[in-house]
Design an enzyme around this catalytic site. Sequence first.
Site, PDB file in Angstrom:
ATOM      1  N   GLY A   1       0.675  -2.357   8.660  1.00  0.00           N
ATOM      2  CA  GLY A   1       1.946  -1.388   8.500  1.00  0.00           C
ATOM      3  C   GLY A   1       2.971  -1.394   9.567  1.00  0.00           C
TER       4      GLY A   1
ATOM      5  N   ASN B   1     -15.274  14.764 -11.747  1.00  0.00           N
ATOM      6  CA  ASN B   1     -13.912  15.054 -12.838  1.00  0.00           C
ATOM      7  C   ASN B   1     -12.838  14.868 -12.409  1.00  0.00           C
ATOM      8  OD1 ASN B   1     -13.988  15.726 -15.926  1.00  0.00           O
ATOM      9  ND2 ASN B   1     -12.812  17.409 -14.646  1.00  0.00           N
TER      10      ASN B   1
ATOM     11  N   LYS C   1      -7.898   7.941  -1.045  1.00  0.00           N
ATOM     12  CA  LYS C   1      -8.501   8.512  -0.303  1.00  0.00           C
ATOM     13  C   LYS C   1      -9.204   9.742  -1.166  1.00  0.00           C
ATOM     14  CE  LYS C   1      -7.201   6.966   4.315  1.00  0.00           C
ATOM     15  NZ  LYS C   1      -6.034   6.101   4.061  1.00  0.00           N
TER      16      LYS C   1
ATOM     17  N   LYS D   1       0.849  -1.257   0.017  1.00  0.00           N
ATOM     18  CA  LYS D   1       0.118   0.072   0.039  1.00  0.00           C
ATOM     19  C   LYS D   1       0.788   1.290   0.024  1.00  0.00           C
ATOM     20  CE  LYS D   1      -2.575   1.705   3.595  1.00  0.00           C
ATOM     21  NZ  LYS D   1      -2.742   3.261   3.709  1.00  0.00           N
TER      22      LYS D   1
ATOM     23  N   THR E   1     -10.857   3.707  10.723  1.00  0.00           N
ATOM     24  CA  THR E   1     -11.055   3.014  11.895  1.00  0.00           C
ATOM     25  C   THR E   1     -10.367   3.503  13.203  1.00  0.00           C
ATOM     26  OG1 THR E   1      -8.393   2.266  11.569  1.00  0.00           O
ATOM     27  CG2 THR E   1     -10.138   0.942  10.493  1.00  0.00           C
TER      28      THR E   1
ATOM     29  N   ILE F   1     -14.702  16.696  -6.722  1.00  0.00           N
ATOM     30  CA  ILE F   1     -15.690  16.554  -7.509  1.00  0.00           C
ATOM     31  C   ILE F   1     -15.476  15.451  -8.744  1.00  0.00           C
ATOM     32  CG2 ILE F   1     -15.999  19.158  -7.593  1.00  0.00           C
ATOM     33  CD1 ILE F   1     -14.618  19.281 -10.417  1.00  0.00           C
TER      34      ILE F   1
HETATM   35  O1  C5P Z   1      -1.394   0.918  12.104  1.00  0.00           O
HETATM   36  P1  C5P Z   1      -0.748   0.459  10.981  1.00  0.00           P
HETATM   37  O2  C5P Z   1       0.771   0.967  10.749  1.00  0.00           O
HETATM   38  O3  C5P Z   1      -0.793  -0.946  10.712  1.00  0.00           O
HETATM   39  O4  C5P Z   1      -1.409   0.996   9.698  1.00  0.00           O
HETATM   40  C1  C5P Z   1      -1.381   0.705   8.363  1.00  0.00           C
HETATM   41  C2  C5P Z   1      -2.385   1.473   7.481  1.00  0.00           C
HETATM   42  O5  C5P Z   1      -3.726   1.382   8.095  1.00  0.00           O
HETATM   43  C3  C5P Z   1      -2.182   2.913   7.384  1.00  0.00           C
HETATM   44  O6  C5P Z   1      -1.631   3.269   6.297  1.00  0.00           O
HETATM   45  C4  C5P Z   1      -3.558   3.446   7.446  1.00  0.00           C
HETATM   46  O7  C5P Z   1      -3.954   3.997   6.305  1.00  0.00           O
HETATM   47  C5  C5P Z   1      -4.450   2.232   7.894  1.00  0.00           C
HETATM   48  N1  C5P Z   1      -4.948   3.014   9.269  1.00  0.00           N
HETATM   49  C6  C5P Z   1      -6.307   3.230   9.367  1.00  0.00           C
HETATM   50  N2  C5P Z   1      -6.899   3.590  10.644  1.00  0.00           N
HETATM   51  C7  C5P Z   1      -6.104   3.910  11.611  1.00  0.00           C
HETATM   52  C8  C5P Z   1      -4.675   3.838  11.485  1.00  0.00           C
HETATM   53  C9  C5P Z   1      -4.174   3.470  10.310  1.00  0.00           C
HETATM   54  O8  C5P Z   1      -7.010   2.876   8.569  1.00  0.00           O
HETATM   55  N3  C5P Z   1      -6.340   4.283  12.510  1.00  0.00           N
END
Ligand code: C5P
Length: 243
Positions: free
Chosen positions: A219, A69, A63, A34, A119, A67
């Site tokens: 991550g 287009n 993310k 990612k 999350t 708009i």
């Molecule tokens: O916490 P971690 O390092 O595993 O996060 C990995 C990915 O999870 C991040 O790149 C982020 O886009 C997503 N994330 C999320 N909500 C959070 C923290 C991280 O969606 N609270």
Amino acid sequence: MESDHRIIVALDFDNRRAAEDLVDRLGGQCRFYKVGLELLTAAGPGLIERLVAGGNEVFLDLKLFEIPNSVAGAVRVAGALGVSMVTVHGMGGTGIMSAAVAAARDFPRLRVLALTVVTSMTSADLADVGVTGSGSGSGSGSGSTEEQVVRLAKLAQGAGCHGVIASPQEARALRGVLGADSLIVTPGVALPGGSPGEHARADTPRAAVAAGASHVVVGRAVTRAADPPAALRLLRADLERGK
Ligand code: C5P
């Protein structure tokens, strides 16, 4: 060692060198990465081209909330780079999501995923931004969060999105609502015994997949581990035990 395409490693770095070092260390152990806004801004599209040329799948976590287009334009560029997944905000509504899906049609491997509720957000956070749900929940627990997640997931499916991003806790409800073919990608996972960090709704990868997730994003549990390949092996072993 064979990679597991259900596991996506988030390259949350502020420079290309650090990201490439990690990719090189993981080698064939990981084939799905990612790339988010931080790394994209720091490294540019060249890194994505290198990842794709190296036989990796790329989840470009844009993310998008713009708009229609502009959303369509960004999705087309992502598709031309060869990425496999791109994200759009479900809160943007049907117009934005449909534009993303239409733009992705020229790129057969590209999947459009809708973000439901990030999350880290709780019901209280949702209430702060005016999302209070129908009132059928308890009012104190995760009721309105799940309600909002399901609502946006249905909207995304109706707009033609290939799947959603959601926390592990919502995966079961979403699998029931969306059916077997939809992708359900869950960040917010922690290694068994690991710290959930800032994820307000963290769970283990195995629990997420057992609940219906098609992919998990991990991550820092890997990228900041003293031994990233070993951390990834632990993660895969956790998933294998769930089969
Ligand atoms: O916490 P971690 O390092 O595993 O996060 C990995 C990915 O999870 C991040 O790149 C982020 O886009 C997503 N994330 C999320 N909500 C959070 C923290 C991280 O969606 N609270």
